[in-house]
Design a protein around this motif. Structure first.
Motif, PDB file in Angstrom:
ATOM      1  N   ILE A   1      19.071   5.985   4.358  1.00 33.36           N
ATOM      2  CA  ILE A   1      17.679   5.828   3.912  1.00 33.36           C
ATOM      3  C   ILE A   1      16.997   4.864   4.867  1.00 33.36           C
ATOM      4  O   ILE A   1      17.476   3.759   5.101  1.00 33.36           O
ATOM      5  CB  ILE A   1      17.584   5.280   2.481  1.00 33.36           C
ATOM      6  CG1 ILE A   1      18.169   6.281   1.473  1.00 33.36           C
ATOM      7  CG2 ILE A   1      16.128   4.976   2.120  1.00 33.36           C
ATOM      8  CD1 ILE A   1      18.129   5.777   0.041  1.00 33.36           C
ATOM      9  N   ASP A   2      15.879   5.306   5.414  1.00 33.30           N
ATOM     10  CA  ASP A   2      15.122   4.490   6.361  1.00 33.30           C
ATOM     11  C   ASP A   2      13.672   4.454   5.903  1.00 33.30           C
ATOM     12  O   ASP A   2      12.955   5.451   5.978  1.00 33.30           O
ATOM     13  CB  ASP A   2      15.221   5.102   7.768  1.00 33.30           C
ATOM     14  CG  ASP A   2      14.659   4.180   8.841  1.00 33.30           C
ATOM     15  OD1 ASP A   2      14.199   3.069   8.498  1.00 33.30           O
ATOM     16  OD2 ASP A   2      14.668   4.581  10.022  1.00 33.30           O
ATOM     17  N   VAL A   3      13.269   3.311   5.372  1.00 32.56           N
ATOM     18  CA  VAL A   3      11.900   3.096   4.889  1.00 32.56           C
ATOM     19  C   VAL A   3      11.134   2.352   5.972  1.00 32.56           C
ATOM     20  O   VAL A   3      11.519   1.247   6.356  1.00 32.56           O
ATOM     21  CB  VAL A   3      11.907   2.291   3.574  1.00 32.56           C
ATOM     22  CG1 VAL A   3      10.484   1.965   3.121  1.00 32.56           C
ATOM     23  CG2 VAL A   3      12.662   3.042   2.481  1.00 32.56           C
ATOM     24  N   GLN A   4      10.063   2.959   6.468  1.00 37.22           N
ATOM     25  CA  GLN A   4       9.361   2.434   7.634  1.00 37.22           C
ATOM     26  C   GLN A   4       7.913   2.098   7.307  1.00 37.22           C
ATOM     27  O   GLN A   4       7.104   2.985   7.028  1.00 37.22           O
ATOM     28  CB  GLN A   4       9.395   3.461   8.774  1.00 37.22           C
ATOM     29  CG  GLN A   4      10.794   3.868   9.212  1.00 37.22           C
ATOM     30  CD  GLN A   4      10.789   4.937  10.287  1.00 37.22           C
ATOM     31  OE1 GLN A   4       9.749   5.507  10.607  1.00 37.22           O
ATOM     32  NE2 GLN A   4      11.957   5.238  10.845  1.00 37.22           N
ATOM     33  N   HIS A   5       7.595   0.806   7.298  1.00 39.91           N
ATOM     34  CA  HIS A   5       6.206   0.308   7.222  1.00 39.91           C
ATOM     35  C   HIS A   5       5.426   0.957   6.072  1.00 39.91           C
ATOM     36  O   HIS A   5       4.313   1.452   6.255  1.00 39.91           O
ATOM     37  CB  HIS A   5       5.494   0.537   8.552  1.00 39.91           C
ATOM     38  CG  HIS A   5       6.206  -0.033   9.731  1.00 39.91           C
ATOM     39  ND1 HIS A   5       6.328  -1.392   9.930  1.00 39.91           N
ATOM     40  CD2 HIS A   5       6.884   0.573  10.751  1.00 39.91           C
ATOM     41  CE1 HIS A   5       7.022  -1.607  11.039  1.00 39.91           C
ATOM     42  NE2 HIS A   5       7.378  -0.443  11.555  1.00 39.91           N
ATOM     43  N   VAL A   6       6.004   0.907   4.893  1.00 41.95           N
ATOM     44  CA  VAL A   6       5.387   1.538   3.726  1.00 41.95           C
ATOM     45  C   VAL A   6       4.358   0.603   3.101  1.00 41.95           C
ATOM     46  O   VAL A   6       4.589  -0.598   2.943  1.00 41.95           O
ATOM     47  CB  VAL A   6       6.466   1.939   2.697  1.00 41.95           C
ATOM     48  CG1 VAL A   6       5.837   2.283   1.347  1.00 41.95           C
ATOM     49  CG2 VAL A   6       7.263   3.127   3.219  1.00 41.95           C
ATOM     50  N   HIS A   7       3.229   1.202   2.744  1.00 45.41           N
ATOM     51  CA  HIS A   7       2.162   0.512   2.009  1.00 45.41           C
ATOM     52  C   HIS A   7       1.861   1.286   0.728  1.00 45.41           C
ATOM     53  O   HIS A   7       1.856   2.522   0.729  1.00 45.41           O
ATOM     54  CB  HIS A   7       0.888   0.429   2.847  1.00 45.41           C
ATOM     55  CG  HIS A   7       0.992  -0.466   4.046  1.00 45.41           C
ATOM     56  ND1 HIS A   7       0.484  -1.739   4.073  1.00 45.41           N
ATOM     57  CD2 HIS A   7       1.567  -0.253   5.258  1.00 45.41           C
ATOM     58  CE1 HIS A   7       0.728  -2.280   5.266  1.00 45.41           C
ATOM     59  NE2 HIS A   7       1.385  -1.400   6.001  1.00 45.41           N
ATOM     60  N   LYS A   8       1.585   0.542  -0.356  1.00 44.32           N
ATOM     61  CA  LYS A   8       1.163   1.158  -1.601  1.00 44.32           C
ATOM     62  C   LYS A   8       0.280   0.181  -2.357  1.00 44.32           C
ATOM     63  O   LYS A   8       0.637  -0.982  -2.559  1.00 44.32           O
ATOM     64  CB  LYS A   8       2.372   1.532  -2.467  1.00 44.32           C
ATOM     65  CG  LYS A   8       2.009   2.151  -3.812  1.00 44.32           C
ATOM     66  CD  LYS A   8       1.343   3.512  -3.656  1.00 44.32           C
ATOM     67  CE  LYS A   8       0.992   4.124  -4.995  1.00 44.32           C
ATOM     68  NZ  LYS A   8       0.311   5.439  -4.844  1.00 44.32           N
ATOM     69  N   ALA A   9      -0.904   0.670  -2.759  1.00 43.66           N
ATOM     70  CA  ALA A   9      -1.832  -0.149  -3.531  1.00 43.66           C
ATOM     71  C   ALA A   9      -2.263   0.617  -4.775  1.00 43.66           C
ATOM     72  O   ALA A   9      -2.311   1.854  -4.781  1.00 43.66           O
ATOM     73  CB  ALA A   9      -3.049  -0.527  -2.690  1.00 43.66           C
ATOM     74  N   PHE A  10      -2.555  -0.119  -5.815  1.00 46.93           N
ATOM     75  CA  PHE A  10      -3.135   0.449  -7.029  1.00 46.93           C
ATOM     76  C   PHE A  10      -4.517  -0.180  -7.185  1.00 46.93           C
ATOM     77  O   PHE A  10      -4.628  -1.357  -7.531  1.00 46.93           O
ATOM     78  CB  PHE A  10      -2.262   0.152  -8.241  1.00 46.93           C
ATOM     79  CG  PHE A  10      -0.904   0.803  -8.168  1.00 46.93           C
ATOM     80  CD1 PHE A  10      -0.727   2.128  -8.537  1.00 46.93           C
ATOM     81  CD2 PHE A  10       0.201   0.089  -7.726  1.00 46.93           C
ATOM     82  CE1 PHE A  10       0.523   2.730  -8.472  1.00 46.93           C
ATOM     83  CE2 PHE A  10       1.450   0.675  -7.659  1.00 46.93           C
ATOM     84  CZ  PHE A  10       1.616   2.005  -8.029  1.00 46.93           C
ATOM     85  N   GLY A  11      -5.542   0.616  -6.882  1.00 50.58           N
ATOM     86  CA  GLY A  11      -6.882   0.047  -6.821  1.00 50.58           C
ATOM     87  C   GLY A  11      -6.944  -0.936  -5.671  1.00 50.58           C
ATOM     88  O   GLY A  11      -6.573  -0.622  -4.544  1.00 50.58           O
ATOM     89  N   GLY A  12      -7.362  -2.143  -5.949  1.00 55.89           N
ATOM     90  CA  GLY A  12      -7.421  -3.153  -4.896  1.00 55.89           C
ATOM     91  C   GLY A  12      -6.186  -4.015  -4.802  1.00 55.89           C
ATOM     92  O   GLY A  12      -6.139  -4.954  -3.997  1.00 55.89           O
ATOM     93  N   LEU A  13      -5.160  -3.710  -5.618  1.00 52.57           N
ATOM     94  CA  LEU A  13      -3.963  -4.543  -5.653  1.00 52.57           C
ATOM     95  C   LEU A  13      -2.886  -3.947  -4.757  1.00 52.57           C
ATOM     96  O   LEU A  13      -2.380  -2.860  -5.017  1.00 52.57           O
ATOM     97  CB  LEU A  13      -3.438  -4.650  -7.087  1.00 52.57           C
ATOM     98  CG  LEU A  13      -2.142  -5.452  -7.279  1.00 52.57           C
ATOM     99  CD1 LEU A  13      -2.346  -6.915  -6.881  1.00 52.57           C
ATOM    100  CD2 LEU A  13      -1.646  -5.331  -8.714  1.00 52.57           C
ATOM    101  N   LYS A  14      -2.522  -4.678  -3.682  1.00 46.72           N
ATOM    102  CA  LYS A  14      -1.448  -4.251  -2.807  1.00 46.72           C
ATOM    103  C   LYS A  14      -0.112  -4.607  -3.444  1.00 46.72           C
ATOM    104  O   LYS A  14       0.183  -5.779  -3.663  1.00 46.72           O
ATOM    105  CB  LYS A  14      -1.558  -4.917  -1.434  1.00 46.72           C
ATOM    106  CG  LYS A  14      -2.578  -4.279  -0.509  1.00 46.72           C
ATOM    107  CD  LYS A  14      -2.434  -4.848   0.889  1.00 46.72           C
ATOM    108  CE  LYS A  14      -3.345  -4.113   1.862  1.00 46.72           C
ATOM    109  NZ  LYS A  14      -3.176  -4.624   3.249  1.00 46.72           N
TER     110      LYS A  14
END
Length: 255
Positions: free
Chosen positions: A5-18
């Protein structure tokens, strides 16, 4: 060893909350890797992204070198990436044995045509699935309750049953979500022993979210610590427990 498993530079936000912020982790093939961190660190969100339950906003996820970014859980199941849940998801009105027999996909008996016109094929396949399910029941130590309705099992037995489900497939990577939650110490020992056996004897790779630090210490190497949606530090449990940043962010936060 190579990362399965290689997770690369993942971003996730819910509304304005990172929630996940430029997070990269690698899980080596054949490892039991722990994922810990204070509440709100983003562990469950990252877990759900890897498992195909949540889409990411940007970044990439690879499974054994293959891009699986934002693929749904049912597709990942067929690629050998499975997960268990903090709260067990059993079929409560079916027996423990029947729960396991439900797992293998594309069984001949699911087709009405086969049921009508190829009953011998259906019976042969069902017999093989039952044989395999009985082997798994014995492996996980649930043979005495194999014919008990799954809804009547204890919390620990349900967790063992969930682990058994992964053995009814061609699992390569199993994501374990708070598997110790609600489990008594005796059955927890059985769970840990089964995870170790699956890793050692069958080559399963595990990624484990867990708050039980004794379990993490026994099972996991390496351990990854998340804080504010990013990797703070990675290392052995001894290195993690003695890292001032972890003591401040994780253990300090829990005291």
């Amino acid at each position: 060893m190579a990362a399965i498993i290689d997770v690369q530079h993942v971003h996730k936000a819910f509304g304005g909350l990172k929630v996940i912020n430029d997070c990269s982790i690698q899980v080596e093939q054949g490892s039991i890797t722990g994922l810990i961190g204070p509440n709100g660190a983003g562990k469950s969100t990252l877990f759900n992204i890897i498992a195909g339950a949540l889409p990411l906003d940007s970044g990439h996820i690879l499974l054994d070198g293959e891009e699986i970014t934002n693929q749904p859980a049912n597709q990942l199941f067929h690629k050998g990436l499975l997960r268990t849940f903090q709260i067990a998801h059993e079929f409560s009105q079916m027996t423990a044995l029947e729960n396991l027999m439900m797992v293998p996909p594309a069984q001949a008996g699911e087709s009405l045509f086969n049921a009508w016109f190829k009953p011998s094929r259906v019976m042969l396949e069902e017999s093989e699935v039952r044989r395999r399910a009985l082997e798994v029941i014995d492996f996980i130590g649930l043979h005495p309750v194999r014919n008990e309705l799954a809804g009547n099992l204890s919390g620990g037995q349900k967790k063992l049953l969930e682990l058994g489900r992964t053995m009814m497939t061609d699992a390569r990577v199993v994501l374990l979500d708070e598997i110790a939650a609600g489990v008594n110490r005796t059955l927890l020992g059985d769970l840990v022993s089964n995870i170790e056996r699956l890793n050692r004897e069958m080559g399963y790779t595990f990624l484990v979210i867990e708050h039980d630090m004794d379990m993490i210490a026994r099972l996991c190497d390496p351990v990854i610590v998340l804080a504010q949606g990013s990797v703070m530090v990675e290392g052995s449990i001894e290195e993690i427990q003695n890292d001032p940043r972890v003591i401040e962010a994780y253990f300090g936060a829990a005291s």
